[in-house]
Structure formats: C-alpha cells, structure tokens
Enzyme design. Sequence first.
Site, PDB file in Angstrom:
ATOM      1  N   ASN A 169       0.879  -1.263  -0.005  1.00 18.18           N
ATOM      2  CA  ASN A 169      -0.005   0.126  -0.125  1.00 18.18           C
ATOM      3  C   ASN A 169       0.843   1.318   0.083  1.00 18.18           C
ATOM      4  O   ASN A 169       1.995   1.245   0.098  1.00 18.18           O
ATOM      5  CB  ASN A 169      -1.015  -0.014   1.176  1.00 18.18           C
ATOM      6  CG  ASN A 169      -0.236   0.000   2.616  1.00 18.18           C
ATOM      7  OD1 ASN A 169       0.576   0.940   2.726  1.00 18.18           O
ATOM      8  ND2 ASN A 169      -0.319  -1.074   3.212  1.00 18.18           N
ATOM      9  N   VAL A 213      -0.344 -10.698   0.601  1.00 11.55           N
ATOM     10  CA  VAL A 213       1.313 -10.991   0.516  1.00 11.55           C
ATOM     11  C   VAL A 213       2.025 -10.065   0.930  1.00 11.55           C
ATOM     12  O   VAL A 213       3.246 -10.408   1.390  1.00 11.55           O
ATOM     13  CB  VAL A 213       1.358 -11.016  -1.162  1.00 11.55           C
ATOM     14  CG1 VAL A 213       1.196  -9.510  -1.873  1.00 11.55           C
ATOM     15  CG2 VAL A 213       2.617 -11.809  -1.447  1.00 11.55           C
ATOM     16  N   ASP A 214       1.519  -8.656   1.233  1.00  6.81           N
ATOM     17  CA  ASP A 214       2.543  -7.737   1.912  1.00  6.81           C
ATOM     18  C   ASP A 214       2.978  -8.303   3.418  1.00  6.81           C
ATOM     19  O   ASP A 214       3.976  -8.324   3.648  1.00  6.81           O
ATOM     20  CB  ASP A 214       1.694  -6.610   2.143  1.00  6.81           C
ATOM     21  CG  ASP A 214       2.541  -5.129   2.374  1.00  6.81           C
ATOM     22  OD1 ASP A 214       2.053  -4.162   2.394  1.00  6.81           O
ATOM     23  OD2 ASP A 214       3.795  -5.292   2.439  1.00  6.81           O
ATOM     24  N   THR A 250      -5.886  -7.853  -6.686  1.00  8.97           N
ATOM     25  CA  THR A 250      -6.962  -9.007  -6.709  1.00  8.97           C
ATOM     26  C   THR A 250      -7.324  -9.441  -5.329  1.00  8.97           C
ATOM     27  O   THR A 250      -8.308 -10.436  -5.352  1.00  8.97           O
ATOM     28  CB  THR A 250      -6.638 -10.363  -7.526  1.00  8.97           C
ATOM     29  OG1 THR A 250      -5.511 -10.802  -7.105  1.00  8.97           O
ATOM     30  CG2 THR A 250      -5.997  -9.532  -9.054  1.00  8.97           C
ATOM     31  N   GLY A 251      -6.673  -9.223  -4.168  1.00 13.59           N
ATOM     32  CA  GLY A 251      -7.083  -9.548  -2.986  1.00 13.59           C
ATOM     33  C   GLY A 251      -7.913  -8.473  -2.392  1.00 13.59           C
ATOM     34  O   GLY A 251      -8.966  -7.979  -2.857  1.00 13.59           O
ATOM     35  N   VAL A 252      -7.268  -8.212  -1.363  1.00 12.63           N
ATOM     36  CA  VAL A 252      -7.913  -6.860  -0.294  1.00 12.63           C
ATOM     37  C   VAL A 252      -8.717  -5.718  -1.403  1.00 12.63           C
ATOM     38  O   VAL A 252      -9.714  -5.050  -1.170  1.00 12.63           O
ATOM     39  CB  VAL A 252      -6.810  -6.369   0.673  1.00 12.63           C
ATOM     40  CG1 VAL A 252      -7.388  -5.104   1.176  1.00 12.63           C
ATOM     41  CG2 VAL A 252      -6.625  -7.502   1.610  1.00 12.63           C
TER      42      VAL A 252
END
Length: 169
Positions: A23, A32-33, A117-119
């Site tokens: 972010n 993944v972060d 494509t996640g959060v």
Amino acid sequence: MIIKTLQEDITTLRVDAIVNAANESLLGGGGVDGAIHRAAGADLLKECKTLGGCPTGNAKWTQSYNLPCKGIIHTVGPIWHGGYKNEENLLESCYTSSLKLANAHNCRTLAFPAISTGVYGFPKDRAAEIAVRAISAFSYERSTLEIIYLVAFDEQTLNLYKNEINKLN
Ligand code: APR
C-alpha cells in the site's frame, strides 16, 4: 523472455526479485504484503520506513533480508472502484514500473503476485489479462530479464493466468 505461471507462496521463491503488492505507506499490511514482511523480518520494515511511501502505480526496491530472493520490488496496485477511476491503467503501470526496476537491478528472473486482486478487489480475470498484456508488451531489447513468473495463490488465478498465456501462443 518467457512467462511462466505457478501456484506457490511467493516468499519461498529463489528468484532474483519478487514483487510485493503493497500500500502507499509501504509499512506492511495483510495478504502477500504481510507474508513478505513476516518472512523477510523486521529489518525490511526499517528500510521501508526510509522510502517515504510509494504512489499507486509506482514501484520501489528494497533488500530481501531473510527471503531467498535477492531483492523485493514494492508496487502499489489500485483499489477497485468499478473501473471508472483509471484502475486498469494504474494496474498496468504497476507491472511496467516493476519491470523497469527489475531491469535497473539486472534481474534475470522476477516473480509477480496477482496485484490488487485480493484486499483491493480488482476482478481476477481482468487483472490476469492486464498482467500478461503488460508483461508481453514490455520491450526486452536491452533487458536482463529472462523468466517472469506469475505466481497464483489460488487455483482460479492460476487457471486465469494459464488461459491468458495460452492466448499468446
Ligand atoms: N504468495 C503469493 N501470493 C499471495 C500470498 C503469498 N504468500 N499471499 C496472498 N497472495 C495473493 C492473494 O491471494 C491475491 O491473489 O496475492 C494477491 C494479492 O492480494 P493482496 O495481498 O490482498 O494484495 P492487494 O489486493 O494488492 O491489496 C493490497 O492489502 O495486504 C494489504 O498492505 C496491503 O494495503 C495493501 C493491500
């Protein structure tokens, strides 16, 4: 340059660089972060704090610390708002910015997660199409890049990547 896809935890890959779906603060998060920060260790956050954040669509390089790769490219994907806020161009810019930075660091191999494509809610099918289109449209003339991995974390994403890659052949 070859594009390959696999379903794997990106933090385990022995590639020259992995891309983090971060972010704008670059101070870590979930998905993944979170996985990358947990696996790399606390020194990664210390370095990230010196970077002053990263605008959406851009990318910044850090060391990889405890990860098996040689470097991490932190890019910030767009949050999906329905497709009317330039999200597709910003996502494409994440791939292009990351490829340029990988070249600047003489990377031969590079691994991308499915950015946004996640959060961030970007539709997986459109994101897969953008990823393969951006990677294949990039100029590899004076590039060191030889293999680019599109790393899925679920079977649906893996199949979407396979379909998009098959369209190139
Ligand atoms: N290896 C590979 N892919 C992973 C891993 C992992 N260890 N963990 C998650 N993923 C996948 C997700 O399944 C998804 O397909 O990465 C993709 C991106 O999802 P997110 O990590 O949620 O990233 P994004 O949608 O870009 O949202 C970014 O989430 O974690 C926060 O700090 C991050 O605020 C930022 C936002």
